[in-house]
Design a protein around this motif. Structure first.
Motif, PDB file in Angstrom:
ATOM      1  N   UNK A 153     -33.132  19.364  -6.807  1.00  0.00           N
ATOM      2  CA  UNK A 153     -31.706  19.700  -6.728  1.00  0.00           C
ATOM      3  C   UNK A 153     -31.238  20.346  -8.019  1.00  0.00           C
ATOM      4  N   UNK A 154     -31.646  19.776  -9.168  1.00  0.00           N
ATOM      5  CA  UNK A 154     -31.236  20.324 -10.465  1.00  0.00           C
ATOM      6  C   UNK A 154     -31.779  21.739 -10.655  1.00  0.00           C
ATOM      7  N   UNK A 155     -33.044  21.960 -10.300  1.00  0.00           N
ATOM      8  CA  UNK A 155     -33.632  23.298 -10.438  1.00  0.00           C
ATOM      9  C   UNK A 155     -32.902  24.312  -9.566  1.00  0.00           C
ATOM     10  N   UNK A 156     -32.504  23.898  -8.383  1.00  0.00           N
ATOM     11  CA  UNK A 156     -31.762  24.789  -7.482  1.00  0.00           C
ATOM     12  C   UNK A 156     -30.380  25.105  -8.055  1.00  0.00           C
ATOM     13  N   UNK A 157     -29.702  24.096  -8.534  1.00  0.00           N
ATOM     14  CA  UNK A 157     -28.379  24.309  -9.127  1.00  0.00           C
ATOM     15  C   UNK A 157     -28.479  25.211 -10.351  1.00  0.00           C
ATOM     16  N   UNK A 158     -29.508  25.018 -11.159  1.00  0.00           N
ATOM     17  CA  UNK A 158     -29.714  25.879 -12.335  1.00  0.00           C
ATOM     18  C   UNK A 158     -29.958  27.325 -11.930  1.00  0.00           C
ATOM     19  N   UNK A 159     -30.507  27.516 -10.732  1.00  0.00           N
ATOM     20  CA  UNK A 159     -30.755  28.872 -10.219  1.00  0.00           C
ATOM     21  C   UNK A 159     -29.525  29.454  -9.532  1.00  0.00           C
ATOM     22  N   UNK A 160     -28.419  28.710  -9.546  1.00  0.00           N
ATOM     23  CA  UNK A 160     -27.182  29.198  -8.935  1.00  0.00           C
ATOM     24  C   UNK A 160     -27.079  28.947  -7.452  1.00  0.00           C
ATOM     25  N   UNK A 161     -27.888  28.032  -6.936  1.00  0.00           N
ATOM     26  CA  UNK A 161     -27.904  27.724  -5.506  1.00  0.00           C
ATOM     27  C   UNK A 161     -27.220  26.381  -5.293  1.00  0.00           C
ATOM     28  N   UNK A 162     -26.114  26.377  -4.581  1.00  0.00           N
ATOM     29  CA  UNK A 162     -25.385  25.139  -4.328  1.00  0.00           C
ATOM     30  C   UNK A 162     -26.189  24.276  -3.358  1.00  0.00           C
ATOM     31  N   UNK A 163     -26.425  23.023  -3.761  1.00  0.00           N
ATOM     32  CA  UNK A 163     -27.398  22.204  -3.049  1.00  0.00           C
ATOM     33  C   UNK A 163     -26.826  20.844  -2.660  1.00  0.00           C
ATOM     34  N   UNK A 164     -27.128  20.435  -1.415  1.00  0.00           N
ATOM     35  CA  UNK A 164     -26.773  19.117  -0.895  1.00  0.00           C
ATOM     36  C   UNK A 164     -28.064  18.334  -0.679  1.00  0.00           C
ATOM     37  N   UNK A 165     -28.073  17.069  -1.079  1.00  0.00           N
ATOM     38  CA  UNK A 165     -29.240  16.225  -0.884  1.00  0.00           C
ATOM     39  C   UNK A 165     -29.049  15.240   0.248  1.00  0.00           C
ATOM     40  N   UNK A 166     -30.139  14.924   0.966  1.00  0.00           N
ATOM     41  CA  UNK A 166     -30.145  13.917   2.026  1.00  0.00           C
ATOM     42  C   UNK A 166     -31.189  12.863   1.667  1.00  0.00           C
ATOM     43  N   UNK A 167     -30.779  11.617   1.553  1.00  0.00           N
ATOM     44  CA  UNK A 167     -31.718  10.566   1.201  1.00  0.00           C
ATOM     45  C   UNK A 167     -31.136   9.197   1.542  1.00  0.00           C
ATOM     46  N   UNK A 168     -32.031   8.218   1.645  1.00  0.00           N
ATOM     47  CA  UNK A 168     -31.552   6.846   1.622  1.00  0.00           C
ATOM     48  C   UNK A 168     -31.494   6.398   0.164  1.00  0.00           C
ATOM     49  N   UNK A 169     -31.154   5.151  -0.079  1.00  0.00           N
ATOM     50  CA  UNK A 169     -31.071   4.666  -1.448  1.00  0.00           C
ATOM     51  C   UNK A 169     -31.517   3.215  -1.500  1.00  0.00           C
ATOM     52  N   UNK A 170     -31.851   2.768  -2.701  1.00  0.00           N
ATOM     53  CA  UNK A 170     -32.291   1.396  -2.911  1.00  0.00           C
ATOM     54  C   UNK A 170     -31.339   0.741  -3.902  1.00  0.00           C
ATOM     55  N   UNK A 171     -30.270   0.166  -3.387  1.00  0.00           N
ATOM     56  CA  UNK A 171     -29.239  -0.400  -4.253  1.00  0.00           C
ATOM     57  C   UNK A 171     -29.341  -1.913  -4.381  1.00  0.00           C
ATOM     58  N   UNK A 172     -30.428  -2.487  -3.869  1.00  0.00           N
ATOM     59  CA  UNK A 172     -30.591  -3.937  -3.936  1.00  0.00           C
ATOM     60  C   UNK A 172     -29.855  -4.637  -2.807  1.00  0.00           C
ATOM     61  N   UNK A 173     -30.188  -5.882  -2.575  1.00  0.00           N
ATOM     62  CA  UNK A 173     -29.572  -6.636  -1.487  1.00  0.00           C
ATOM     63  C   UNK A 173     -28.080  -6.819  -1.693  1.00  0.00           C
ATOM     64  N   UNK A 189     -28.247   5.214   3.906  1.00  0.00           N
ATOM     65  CA  UNK A 189     -28.354   3.769   3.996  1.00  0.00           C
ATOM     66  C   UNK A 189     -29.094   3.144   2.838  1.00  0.00           C
ATOM     67  N   UNK A 190     -28.953   1.834   2.711  1.00  0.00           N
ATOM     68  CA  UNK A 190     -29.566   1.044   1.652  1.00  0.00           C
ATOM     69  C   UNK A 190     -30.790   0.329   2.214  1.00  0.00           C
ATOM     70  N   UNK A 191     -31.972   0.655   1.679  1.00  0.00           N
ATOM     71  CA  UNK A 191     -33.209   0.081   2.212  1.00  0.00           C
ATOM     72  C   UNK A 191     -33.281  -1.430   2.003  1.00  0.00           C
ATOM     73  N   UNK A 192     -32.515  -1.946   1.040  1.00  0.00           N
ATOM     74  CA  UNK A 192     -32.590  -3.370   0.707  1.00  0.00           C
ATOM     75  C   UNK A 192     -31.594  -4.235   1.466  1.00  0.00           C
ATOM     76  N   UNK A 193     -30.776  -3.621   2.299  1.00  0.00           N
ATOM     77  CA  UNK A 193     -29.764  -4.383   3.019  1.00  0.00           C
ATOM     78  C   UNK A 193     -30.421  -5.421   3.924  1.00  0.00           C
ATOM     79  N   UNK A 194     -29.936  -6.646   3.870  1.00  0.00           N
ATOM     80  CA  UNK A 194     -30.523  -7.716   4.665  1.00  0.00           C
ATOM     81  C   UNK A 194     -30.085  -7.632   6.128  1.00  0.00           C
ATOM     82  N   UNK A 195     -31.050  -7.849   7.013  1.00  0.00           N
ATOM     83  CA  UNK A 195     -30.805  -7.864   8.450  1.00  0.00           C
ATOM     84  C   UNK A 195     -31.336  -9.182   9.002  1.00  0.00           C
ATOM     85  N   UNK A 196     -30.521  -9.866   9.750  1.00  0.00           N
ATOM     86  CA  UNK A 196     -30.913 -11.132  10.364  1.00  0.00           C
ATOM     87  C   UNK A 196     -30.798 -10.985  11.869  1.00  0.00           C
ATOM     88  N   UNK A 197     -31.890 -11.276  12.590  1.00  0.00           N
ATOM     89  CA  UNK A 197     -31.922 -11.076  14.027  1.00  0.00           C
ATOM     90  C   UNK A 197     -32.427 -12.325  14.742  1.00  0.00           C
TER      91      UNK A 197
END
Length: 441
Positions: A330-350, A371-379
């Motif tokens: 993303x940084x390399x693209x922005x430095x090249x003058x290309x406006x960039x959007x990122x798509x990702x999950x994240x790991x923010x802890x439980x 989404x947060x990969x660490x989010x707790x799910x109870x089923x």
């Protein structure tokens, strides 16, 4: 390149005397289909099941999802993997929609395997609960990896692909209910009207961190760890050039079905010639060493700039170490003058309080969280389990554990479970299926 996908929509799926598709009913000859599975001598046990939306069935450890297809005019559905190399993205294929082939381990799971609930509260966490699924539950003699946290799952994954080709053959000579057409003019041959629109390139970072062959995503059968960023026609992605690997926490994975139906590609196609000029796909990679990450980012930015991209979307398969590749790109693209959007999950802890990405930069100021990969799910317990529920706790599935000082075991004596979102099969849906939204406080 012009790709025509003829679609056949499954209203119901049953076992019967002949594998065929008629009036929305997909019938599978179980005995014949199992013969296809057992073509690999490493498959020691196997059975087939049908599960549908709302069924109170839990599947674990899930290893792969594939859409059943056939190539009109001959040739493998997955060139370089299930057959000889050939160009994908051109010509006609037939696809069996609203259904998938799911591959589940009968006994052994691993870091990269996940869980699907077809009904109940858990069904909302994965796209695959919405499909009618033919489920292969099987075991192999690949004893060397049974107790390893990382598994290549080679015999099972390839059995799933053979099964997808076998089932797909039943619609080869039928007239599709609907035909999707995907066609892009060569970049230098587009009209003045199209060239006047904002140009967009899609950068995909499939999982390729493992230096040992056999774990990573494949492009035309080539391990993505061995590639440099490559410009690809989006039709190639939709038409079997990309195969899911067997690495990365499962909620972050892109299954082969995801590649075959990549919603973000289809959305960009929908806007092409109307609001944007869709240039195509830069297929990048995810690396281990810092210089490799930087090199790939520079290649991507140069390629996008040379293509004339005004803007870009970058999507990563995974989190943690790959975040460095993701942000660097993303940084390399922005430095090249290309406006960039990122798509990702994240790991923010439980508790949601940790840094969401391993690497951050102020230039990465437009990121869509899946989404947060660490989010707790109870089923609660499920009536039927296909596979082996104990694998969630025993075999190192990301998101599961044998015991926790506070939470106890992931798998309780009554069959109920507690786990992290990490273990939901392809649950974060970075490819574009996601129904998640942000919650306001």
């Amino acid at each position: 390149m012009r790709l025509e996908i003829g679609n056949f929509y499954v209203k119901d799926m049953v076992f019967g005397a002949k594998t065929e598709f008629k009036d929305g009913l997909l019938t599978i000859n179980k005995e014949e289909a199992l013969r296809v599975v057992f073509e690999d001598e490493h498959i020691t046990e196997a059975d087939l099941y049908i599960v549908k939306p709302g069924d109170m069935v839990r599947l674990v450890p899930v290893k792969e999802a594939i859409e059943a297809r056939c190539r009109i005019g001959g040739g493998p559905v997955f060139p370089g993997v299930t057959g000889e190399l050939m160009q994908t993205g051109n010509g006609k294929i037939h696809a069996i929609k609203d259904s998938s082939i799911l591959v589940v381990g009968k006994h052994w799971g691993g870091f990269q395997d996940g869980l699907i609930d077809m009904g109940g509260e858990g069904a909302k966490y994965t796209y695959y609960s919405q499909l009618k699924n033919l489920v292969l539950v099987a075991d192999t003699d690949e004893d060397f990896e049974k107790r390893e946290q990382q598994k290549k799952n080679h015999a099972l994954r390839w059995a799933g692909m053979r099964l997808a080709e076998y089932v797909g053959k039943c619609v080869e000579n039928l007239e599709p209910e609907e035909t999707e057409v995907y066609e892009l003019e060569p970049i230098t041959k587009r009209s003045a009207e199209v060239n006047a629109l904002p140009s967009v390139v899609l950068v995909l970072q499939p999982q390729s961190q493992m230096e040992e062959l056999g774990y990573n995503d494949l492009v035309y059968g080539w391990d993505c760890n061995r590639m440099l960023p490559t410009f690809m026609h989006p039709n190639e992605v939709l038409d079997g050039a990309m195969i899911s690997g067997s690495f990365m926490p499962c909620s972050s994975k892109w299954s082969t079905y995801d590649f075959q139906n990549f919603p973000m590609i289809k959305r960009l196609y929908k806007e092409h010639g109307k609001t944007i000029n869709f240039l195509g796909v830069i297929m990048s990679n995810l690396n281990v060493a810092l210089d490799q990450k930087q090199r790939a980012a520079l290649f991507v930015a140069q390629m996008a700039k040379s293509l004339g991209a005004d803007s870009a979307i970058v999507a990563e398969e995974g989190y943690g170490n790959p975040d460095a590749d993701f942000i660097a790109c993303i940084v390399a693209m922005e430095d090249a003058g290309i406006k960039t959007v990122g798509l990702t999950n994240e790991c923010t802890g439980r508790d949601g309080a940790s840094q969401p990405l391993v690497a951050l930069d102020e230039k990465a100021n437009a990121i869509v969280s899946c989404g947060n990969v660490s989010e707790l799910i109870e089923l609660p317990p499920m009536e039927t389990v296909l596979g082996e529920l104990e694998s969630l706790a025993r075999d190192g599935l990301s998101g599961g554990w044998s015991n926790d000082a506070i939470l106890g075991p992931s798998v309780r004596e009554d069959g109920s479970i507690i786990m992290e979102n990490n273990a939901i099969f392809c649950g974060d849906m970075v490819v574009g299926w996601s129904t998640k939204t942000m919650k306001e406080f």
